[in-house]
Design a protein around this motif. Structure first.
Motif, PDB file in Angstrom:
ATOM      1  N   TYR A  94       6.134  95.429  22.575  1.00 50.45           N
ATOM      2  CA  TYR A  94       6.824  94.218  22.155  1.00 50.45           C
ATOM      3  C   TYR A  94       6.016  93.490  21.085  1.00 50.45           C
ATOM      4  O   TYR A  94       4.814  93.258  21.259  1.00 50.45           O
ATOM      5  N   TYR A  95       6.709  93.140  20.005  1.00 54.23           N
ATOM      6  CA  TYR A  95       6.079  92.490  18.875  1.00 54.23           C
ATOM      7  C   TYR A  95       6.635  91.087  18.668  1.00 54.23           C
ATOM      8  O   TYR A  95       7.845  90.863  18.736  1.00 54.23           O
ATOM      9  N   CYS A  96       5.738  90.186  18.360  1.00 55.43           N
ATOM     10  CA  CYS A  96       6.087  88.836  17.968  1.00 55.43           C
ATOM     11  C   CYS A  96       6.067  88.774  16.442  1.00 55.43           C
ATOM     12  O   CYS A  96       5.247  89.444  15.799  1.00 55.43           O
ATOM     13  N   ALA A  97       6.977  87.971  15.868  1.00 52.17           N
ATOM     14  CA  ALA A  97       7.043  87.870  14.414  1.00 52.17           C
ATOM     15  C   ALA A  97       7.412  86.460  13.998  1.00 52.17           C
ATOM     16  O   ALA A  97       8.109  85.749  14.733  1.00 52.17           O
ATOM     17  N   ALA A  98       6.956  86.079  12.807  1.00 51.88           N
ATOM     18  CA  ALA A  98       7.223  84.748  12.261  1.00 51.88           C
ATOM     19  C   ALA A  98       7.940  84.865  10.925  1.00 51.88           C
ATOM     20  O   ALA A  98       7.534  85.651  10.063  1.00 51.88           O
ATOM     21  N   ALA A  99       8.996  84.062  10.766  1.00 52.53           N
ATOM     22  CA  ALA A  99       9.770  84.040   9.523  1.00 52.53           C
ATOM     23  C   ALA A  99       9.456  82.749   8.789  1.00 52.53           C
ATOM     24  O   ALA A  99       9.812  81.668   9.258  1.00 52.53           O
ATOM     25  N   ALA A 100       8.795  82.867   7.640  1.00 49.63           N
ATOM     26  CA  ALA A 100       8.285  81.693   6.929  1.00 49.63           C
ATOM     27  C   ALA A 100       9.168  81.234   5.778  1.00 49.63           C
ATOM     28  O   ALA A 100       8.849  80.254   5.109  1.00 49.63           O
ATOM     29  N   ARG A 101      10.281  81.922   5.550  1.00 51.18           N
ATOM     30  CA  ARG A 101      11.075  81.635   4.365  1.00 51.18           C
ATOM     31  C   ARG A 101      12.263  80.724   4.619  1.00 51.18           C
ATOM     32  O   ARG A 101      13.186  80.666   3.832  1.00 51.18           O
ATOM     33  N   GLY A 102      12.257  80.037   5.729  1.00 52.54           N
ATOM     34  CA  GLY A 102      13.274  79.015   5.938  1.00 52.54           C
ATOM     35  C   GLY A 102      14.509  79.462   6.697  1.00 52.54           C
ATOM     36  O   GLY A 102      15.476  78.715   6.789  1.00 52.54           O
ATOM     37  N   TYR A 103      14.500  80.685   7.239  1.00 46.02           N
ATOM     38  CA  TYR A 103      15.656  81.117   8.017  1.00 46.02           C
ATOM     39  C   TYR A 103      15.728  80.318   9.315  1.00 46.02           C
ATOM     40  O   TYR A 103      14.723  80.019   9.928  1.00 46.02           O
ATOM     41  N   SER A 104      16.929  80.015   9.740  1.00 49.39           N
ATOM     42  CA  SER A 104      17.098  79.306  10.994  1.00 49.39           C
ATOM     43  C   SER A 104      16.879  80.236  12.178  1.00 49.39           C
ATOM     44  O   SER A 104      16.071  79.979  13.059  1.00 49.39           O
ATOM     45  N   LEU A 105      17.634  81.303  12.212  1.00 45.87           N
ATOM     46  CA  LEU A 105      17.483  82.351  13.223  1.00 45.87           C
ATOM     47  C   LEU A 105      17.464  83.682  12.476  1.00 45.87           C
ATOM     48  O   LEU A 105      18.303  83.901  11.604  1.00 45.87           O
ATOM     49  N   SER A 106      16.539  84.528  12.812  1.00 47.89           N
ATOM     50  CA  SER A 106      16.374  85.768  12.063  1.00 47.89           C
ATOM     51  C   SER A 106      16.468  86.962  12.990  1.00 47.89           C
ATOM     52  O   SER A 106      15.751  87.035  13.985  1.00 47.89           O
ATOM     53  N   VAL A 107      17.344  87.888  12.659  1.00 51.36           N
ATOM     54  CA  VAL A 107      17.516  89.078  13.488  1.00 51.36           C
ATOM     55  C   VAL A 107      17.064  90.344  12.772  1.00 51.36           C
ATOM     56  O   VAL A 107      16.961  91.384  13.408  1.00 51.36           O
ATOM     57  N   ARG A 108      16.793  90.276  11.484  1.00 53.73           N
ATOM     58  CA  ARG A 108      16.435  91.450  10.703  1.00 53.73           C
ATOM     59  C   ARG A 108      14.934  91.490  10.454  1.00 53.73           C
ATOM     60  O   ARG A 108      14.320  90.480  10.153  1.00 53.73           O
ATOM     61  N   GLU A 109      14.361  92.654  10.540  1.00 58.30           N
ATOM     62  CA  GLU A 109      12.920  92.788  10.355  1.00 58.30           C
ATOM     63  C   GLU A 109      12.471  92.255   9.007  1.00 58.30           C
ATOM     64  O   GLU A 109      11.417  91.622   8.906  1.00 58.30           O
ATOM     65  N   TRP A 110      13.262  92.478   7.966  1.00 59.28           N
ATOM     66  CA  TRP A 110      12.816  92.108   6.632  1.00 59.28           C
ATOM     67  C   TRP A 110      12.773  90.596   6.428  1.00 59.28           C
ATOM     68  O   TRP A 110      12.189  90.107   5.459  1.00 59.28           O
ATOM     69  N   GLU A 111      13.349  89.860   7.349  1.00 58.07           N
ATOM     70  CA  GLU A 111      13.315  88.403   7.239  1.00 58.07           C
ATOM     71  C   GLU A 111      12.003  87.823   7.766  1.00 58.07           C
ATOM     72  O   GLU A 111      11.749  86.633   7.589  1.00 58.07           O
ATOM     73  N   TYR A 112      11.196  88.654   8.393  1.00 58.27           N
ATOM     74  CA  TYR A 112       9.947  88.196   8.983  1.00 58.27           C
ATOM     75  C   TYR A 112       8.763  88.526   8.074  1.00 58.27           C
ATOM     76  O   TYR A 112       8.688  89.605   7.491  1.00 58.27           O
TER      77      TYR A 112
END
Length: 125
Positions: A94-112
């Motif tokens: 299990y991996y934790c990830a952070a999306a820094a580009r302003g997405y509200s909810l992110s489901v795609r890997e490339w958004e992180y």
């Protein structure tokens, strides 16, 4: 730069519970959407759950909906994944990830933008 460190993985029993934690470094944690992904042996990494910056919105993969709960504590720079009614098929890294580009909810890997090293969860049947 953000560093993410997961913990809480291990061996769980089918029907049991585990709680994963992800501790983040950096002062901007409270502005990031956060997510959990998992990768089982021989399979591609898949989305599990995401939470917006304030913790007021969440979204789950169908496979975990109703069993897993994502939450966050911005004062502690930590995001959690409470897993209940565990199934053998939940076995994965299990991996934790952070999306820094302003997405509200992110489901795609490339958004992180930032990823932890992962924590292994093994569910015995």
């Amino acid at each position: 730069q953000v560093q993410l460190v997961e913990s809480g993985g291990g061996l769980g029993q089918a029907g049991g519970s585990l709680r994963l934690s992800c501790a983040a470094s950096g002062r901007s944690f409270s502005s990031y959407a956060m997510g959990w992904f998992r990768q089982a042996p021989g399979k591609e990494r898949e989305f599990v759950a995401t939470i917006n910056w304030s913790g007021t919105s969440t979204y789950y993969a169908n496979s975990v909906k109703g069993r897993f709960t994502i939450s966050r504590d911005n004062a502690k720079n930590t995001v959690y994944l409470q897993m209940k009614s565990l199934k053998h098929e939940d076995t994965a890294n299990y991996y934790c990830a952070a999306a820094a580009r302003g997405y509200s909810l992110s489901v795609r890997e490339w958004e992180y933008d930032y990823w932890g090293q992962g924590t292994q969860v093994t569910v015995s049947s």
